[in-house]
Design an enzyme around this catalytic site. Structure first.
Site, PDB file in Angstrom:
ATOM      1  N   CYS A 188     -36.100 -34.818   8.892  1.00 17.20           N
ATOM      2  CA  CYS A 188     -36.728 -35.899   8.121  1.00 17.20           C
ATOM      3  C   CYS A 188     -35.944 -37.209   8.244  1.00 17.20           C
ATOM      4  CB  CYS A 188     -36.778 -35.521   6.665  1.00 17.20           C
ATOM      5  SG  CYS A 188     -37.510 -33.926   6.340  1.00 17.20           S
TER       6      CYS A 188
ATOM      7  N   HIS B  90     -27.956  -2.730  30.525  1.00 11.97           N
ATOM      8  CA  HIS B  90     -27.906  -2.113  29.202  1.00 11.97           C
ATOM      9  C   HIS B  90     -29.215  -2.301  28.437  1.00 11.97           C
ATOM     10  CE1 HIS B  90     -23.710  -1.097  29.690  1.00 11.97           C
ATOM     11  NE2 HIS B  90     -23.491  -2.344  30.132  1.00 11.97           N
TER      12      HIS B  90
ATOM     13  N   LYS C 221     -33.027 -24.247  26.703  1.00  8.71           N
ATOM     14  CA  LYS C 221     -33.717 -25.490  27.083  1.00  8.71           C
ATOM     15  C   LYS C 221     -35.158 -25.210  27.477  1.00  8.71           C
ATOM     16  CE  LYS C 221     -31.545 -27.857  25.646  1.00  8.71           C
ATOM     17  NZ  LYS C 221     -30.170 -28.162  25.361  1.00  8.71           N
TER      18      LYS C 221
ATOM     19  N   ARG D 186     -35.892 -37.787  15.749  1.00  3.15           N
ATOM     20  CA  ARG D 186     -35.300 -36.702  14.958  1.00  3.15           C
ATOM     21  C   ARG D 186     -36.263 -35.528  14.812  1.00  3.15           C
ATOM     22  NH1 ARG D 186     -31.189 -38.885  11.132  1.00  3.15           N
ATOM     23  NH2 ARG D 186     -31.814 -37.297   9.665  1.00  3.15           N
TER      24      ARG D 186
ATOM     25  N   TRP E 207     -40.257 -33.398   8.177  1.00  7.73           N
ATOM     26  CA  TRP E 207     -40.238 -32.185   8.990  1.00  7.73           C
ATOM     27  C   TRP E 207     -40.369 -31.042   7.992  1.00  7.73           C
ATOM     28  CZ3 TRP E 207     -36.758 -27.958   9.670  1.00  7.73           C
ATOM     29  CH2 TRP E 207     -36.979 -27.217  10.844  1.00  7.73           C
TER      30      TRP E 207
ATOM     31  N   ASN F 156     -34.639 -36.448   1.934  1.00  5.12           N
ATOM     32  CA  ASN F 156     -34.226 -35.523   3.008  1.00  5.12           C
ATOM     33  C   ASN F 156     -33.359 -34.453   2.368  1.00  5.12           C
ATOM     34  OD1 ASN F 156     -35.412 -37.228   4.795  1.00  5.12           O
ATOM     35  ND2 ASN F 156     -33.511 -37.888   5.788  1.00  5.12           N
ATOM     36  N   GLY F 157     -33.507 -33.217   2.812  1.00  4.12           N
ATOM     37  CA  GLY F 157     -32.683 -32.146   2.263  1.00  4.12           C
ATOM     38  C   GLY F 157     -33.536 -31.118   1.547  1.00  4.12           C
TER      39      GLY F 157
ATOM     40  N   GLU G 290     -37.209 -24.503  24.409  1.00  6.36           N
ATOM     41  CA  GLU G 290     -37.434 -25.690  23.581  1.00  6.36           C
ATOM     42  C   GLU G 290     -38.476 -26.616  24.209  1.00  6.36           C
ATOM     43  OE1 GLU G 290     -33.840 -27.470  21.242  1.00  6.36           O
ATOM     44  OE2 GLU G 290     -33.213 -27.146  23.283  1.00  6.36           O
TER      45      GLU G 290
ATOM     46  N   LYS H 213     -34.253 -33.234  15.635  1.00  9.30           N
ATOM     47  CA  LYS H 213     -33.054 -33.649  16.372  1.00  9.30           C
ATOM     48  C   LYS H 213     -31.781 -33.313  15.612  1.00  9.30           C
ATOM     49  CE  LYS H 213     -30.698 -35.464  19.672  1.00  9.30           C
ATOM     50  NZ  LYS H 213     -30.468 -34.558  20.805  1.00  9.30           N
TER      51      LYS H 213
ATOM     52  N   GLU I  22     -27.844 -21.438  27.772  1.00  7.65           N
ATOM     53  CA  GLU I  22     -28.294 -22.827  27.647  1.00  7.65           C
ATOM     54  C   GLU I  22     -29.587 -23.046  28.453  1.00  7.65           C
ATOM     55  OE1 GLU I  22     -27.897 -25.455  26.040  1.00  7.65           O
ATOM     56  OE2 GLU I  22     -28.395 -27.158  27.300  1.00  7.65           O
TER      57      GLU I  22
HETATM   58  O1  M6R Z   1     -26.300 -32.193  16.428  1.00  6.41           O
HETATM   59  P1  M6R Z   1     -25.724 -30.854  16.781  1.00  6.41           P
HETATM   60  O2  M6R Z   1     -25.031 -30.847  18.090  1.00  6.41           O
HETATM   61  O3  M6R Z   1     -24.850 -30.288  15.681  1.00  6.41           O
HETATM   62  O4  M6R Z   1     -26.971 -29.891  16.893  1.00  6.41           O
HETATM   63  C1  M6R Z   1     -26.824 -28.524  17.119  1.00  6.41           C
HETATM   64  C2  M6R Z   1     -28.145 -27.912  17.516  1.00  6.41           C
HETATM   65  O5  M6R Z   1     -29.085 -28.097  16.498  1.00  6.41           O
HETATM   66  C3  M6R Z   1     -28.686 -28.511  18.820  1.00  6.41           C
HETATM   67  O6  M6R Z   1     -27.788 -28.378  19.861  1.00  6.41           O
HETATM   68  C4  M6R Z   1     -30.003 -27.826  19.203  1.00  6.41           C
HETATM   69  O7  M6R Z   1     -29.783 -26.507  19.592  1.00  6.41           O
HETATM   70  C5  M6R Z   1     -30.696 -28.631  20.287  1.00  6.41           C
HETATM   71  N1  M6R Z   1     -32.089 -28.753  19.985  1.00  6.41           N
HETATM   72  C6  M6R Z   1     -30.545 -28.038  21.652  1.00  6.41           C
HETATM   73  O8  M6R Z   1     -31.227 -28.723  22.629  1.00  6.41           O
END
Ligand code: M6R
Length: 612
Positions: free
Chosen positions: A2, A508, A488, A27, A75, A101-102, A491, A607, A484
């Site tokens: 948010c 396994h 990616k 964000r 959000w 926010n929160g 996402e 974000k 990773e």
């Molecule tokens: O802002 P941060 O690096 O603490 O965020 C951590 C994760 O939320 C962030 O890396 C998330 O996994 C991303 N969407 C990855 O692309």
């Protein structure tokens, strides 16, 4: 996640508020809203599900003029993304509006109490409780009403409150969720993220937890919500430049940020390597008691998501080259465990945004237990940067795309620098220090080489775009890169399922899934575990699986086994993750394009994850 914006001054509030919401779009959000106090002291509100442009369309049909107002991108956490659930929320009389926010943890009991008093709720959100609470506490002065309400609220919040009864001010407050005040001339700004204020003022005040701000067009006052005393706050200079948050010729921030990789490495390294001595200088750590730093005999890295995978690469680096035992923890787990920590333990928090709620809570827990707490943070002045004892900034520049790419690269670079820094005060020789730092300096050139052949990766994305399942496999330094690569892809190309595994884990269980419809990425540079990766490839091939291999230039034999090969230039084993991550980031981005998805703001994601 948010976003909050607020304006009070002499100009039309709507312009700043909409602009600020657009800058906060990165964000991640699913609905937005705005409320503006008119000349006649009416509060006029508009909300919309979807993008800011949908809200703009709606606003264009109504009169929303006025010199103060608040706005929000939501959000969804409590209640689905609907107009009713979008912020700002109001009280029964629509005379007090709140953007938040929160999460208000005790909202259910507060709501029940307020309903007994006759308050009528219309949304499913926790936030609506705040507006009714402020209404019930209002005795003619909005800051007093907010202050008394905060005392009844449990949880995390950044809030902005506007009221028609006390119209010349906006009241803000913060606990565990970021909020900044931008100080202008005859006007003041509010935002949950300093980037929203760029171009309006460069004077910023970061609100700390348990602080409440009363903002008028010509002034601001900050008080403690605990002691209720005035607090003198330092104004900081906002260093972010407008161009940093533009797309720089690319169609998407994601591509801009992936292609910025080589520059990011240079920026993260700049001024930190003393070549002839094989040393690394980290200014941010100079404030520390160097004796204490030398006595550190255990490191715990805490981070979430991509930052956690960077931490995992750091674990291998630091253990191999600095000889200090390292554990990497997911912050959301660490915060609820009973970790064994003492004053010789260093906890290193890694965060791009510097605002991730779980990471922040873990830092607080580690501090309580007496650890030395360090940060590897990209966002200057963020909460984590301020909460840690000392830290290293990434200098990667603003990362706008929700999927983290350039920040990931810079996190690994900073961990490599930290490895040399720690190693050289322990057993690491001058020769090794020199070898590592020399190789680190070569990386930008090597990364460029990979980026220049991006069209090959684009072709691969076209070839594999019809597949719905992928495995990513790697060993040792490239095991976290396998994770990773899968994250990616999930996402950005979010109709695809992908998993990352350590190569040795295939047999396994996961290998049961392999058939001709299950392509596997093998991250197999010519390193100490290459032969082991080769065996894993054989196993997959024997079961009809397709193989996309990432390996070192010149390794032609792999073409006999793999269906497709991506080559990376040669570097030290420890640094291969920086190079192998690049084609995987590109692949995810091109796959997202192939599938026609919003690659900068993938669905359901935010974000900076400022809630638990
Ligand atoms: O802002 P941060 O690096 O603490 O965020 C951590 C994760 O939320 C962030 O890396 C998330 O996994 C991303 N969407 C990855 O692309």
């Amino acid at each position: 996640m948010c976003g909050i914006a607020g304006y009070i001054g002499k100009k039309d509030a709507k312009n700043f508020l909409l602009n600020a919401l657009k800058k906060l779009e990165y964000r991640g959000y699913d609905s937005a809203g705005i409320v503006i106090l008119s000349e006649k002291k009416d509060l006029n509100c508009a909300k919309s599900v979807g993008k800011i442009k949908d809200l703009e369309k709606k606003i264009s049909k109504i009169d929303l003029s006025g010199k103060s107002g608040i706005a929000h991108t939501r959000w969804a956490t409590h209640g689905s993304p609907t107009e009713i659930n979008a912020h700002p929320h109001h009280d029964c009389q629509k005379e007090i509006f709140v953007a938040h926010n929160g999460i208000i943890e005790n909202y259910k009991s507060l709501r029940a109490d307020l309903e007994k008093l006759g308050h009528k709720f219309i949304s499913e959100t926790d936030t609506e409780v705040i507006s009714h609470l402020v209404e019930s506490n209002f005795k003619g002065n909005i800051e007093e009403a907010v202050l008394n309400s905060l005392k009844q609220m449990k949880g995390a919040y950044a809030i902005a409150v506007i009221s028609k009864h006390d119209p010349d001010k906006i009241v803000v407050a913060k606990k565990s969720s970021p909020l900044v005040i931008g100080v202008g001339v005859g006007e003041n700004f509010i935002a949950s993220d300093a980037s929203a204020i760029i171009g309006y003022t460069d004077k910023i005040i970061y609100l700390d937890d348990d602080e409440l701000g009363i903002i008028t067009s010509n002034n601001y006052k900050i008080i403690s919500t605990i002691s209720e005393n005035n607090i003198e706050k330092k104004q900081c200079k906002l260093e972010l430049e407008e161009y940093e948050i533009q797309k720089g010729g690319h169609k998407y921030f994601l591509f801009k940020e992936i292609f910025e990789g080589p520059e990011v490495v240079k920026n993260s390294v700049r001024g930190r390597i003393v070549s002839e001595a094989g040393l690394v200088k980290l200014g941010g750590l100079e404030v520390l008691d160097q004796q204490r730093l030398r006595k550190i005999n255990r490191i715990i890295i805490i981070a979430c998501g991509t930052a956690n995978y960077a931490g995992k690469v750091g674990e291998y680096m630091i253990e191999e080259y600095a000889g200090i035992p390292v554990e990497v923890e997911i912050a959301s787990e660490f915060r609820y465990r009973k970790p064994i920590i003492d004053s010789q333990t260093a906890v290193i928090a890694i965060s791009q945004s510097g605002e991730t709620a779980d990471t922040l809570a873990s830092i607080q827990e580690a501090k309580r237990k007496g650890a030395l707490v360090l940060g590897i943070v990209n966002t200057v002045g963020s909460t984590i940067a301020r909460e840690t004892d000392a830290g290293i900034y990434n200098h990667a520049g603003s990362e706008i795309s929700v999927a983290s790419t350039k920040a990931f690269i810079s996190q690994i670079i900073v961990l490599a620098l930290l490895t040399v820094y720690l190693g050289r005060t322990r057993e690491m020789s001058l020769v090794t220090g020199k070898r590592l730092t020399d190789e680190i300096k070569k990386l930008p050139k090597l990364m460029k080489k990979i980026l220049n052949s991006c069209s090959e990766i684009e072709k691969l994305a076209k070839k594999y775009s019809a597949y719905r399942n992928f495995f990513f496999l790697g060993r040792k330094y490239n095991y976290p890169i396998a994770c990773e690569g899968a994250l990616k892809l999930k996402e950005i190309a979010n109709t695809i399922h992908a998993e990352g595994y350590a190569g040795g884990e295939m047999k396994h269980g996961p290998i049961a899934m392999i058939d001709e419809n299950f392509p596997c990425f093998f991250i197999a540079p010519r390193d100490s575990v290459y032969e082991k990766m080769w065996s894993n490839m054989e196993e997959v091939k024997a079961r009809g699986g397709q193989i996309i291999a990432i390996t070192t230039e010149g390794n032609k034999e792999i073409e006999n086994l793999a269906d497709d090969v991506i080559y990376i230039p040669k570097t030290l084993e420890m640094l291969t993750p920086i190079l192998t991550a690049v084609p995987l980031h590109l692949f995810a981005a091109y796959m997202g394009i192939e599938l026609g998805l919003d690659i900068d703001q993938p669905r359901n994601l935010a974000k900076s994850v400022t809630v638990e």
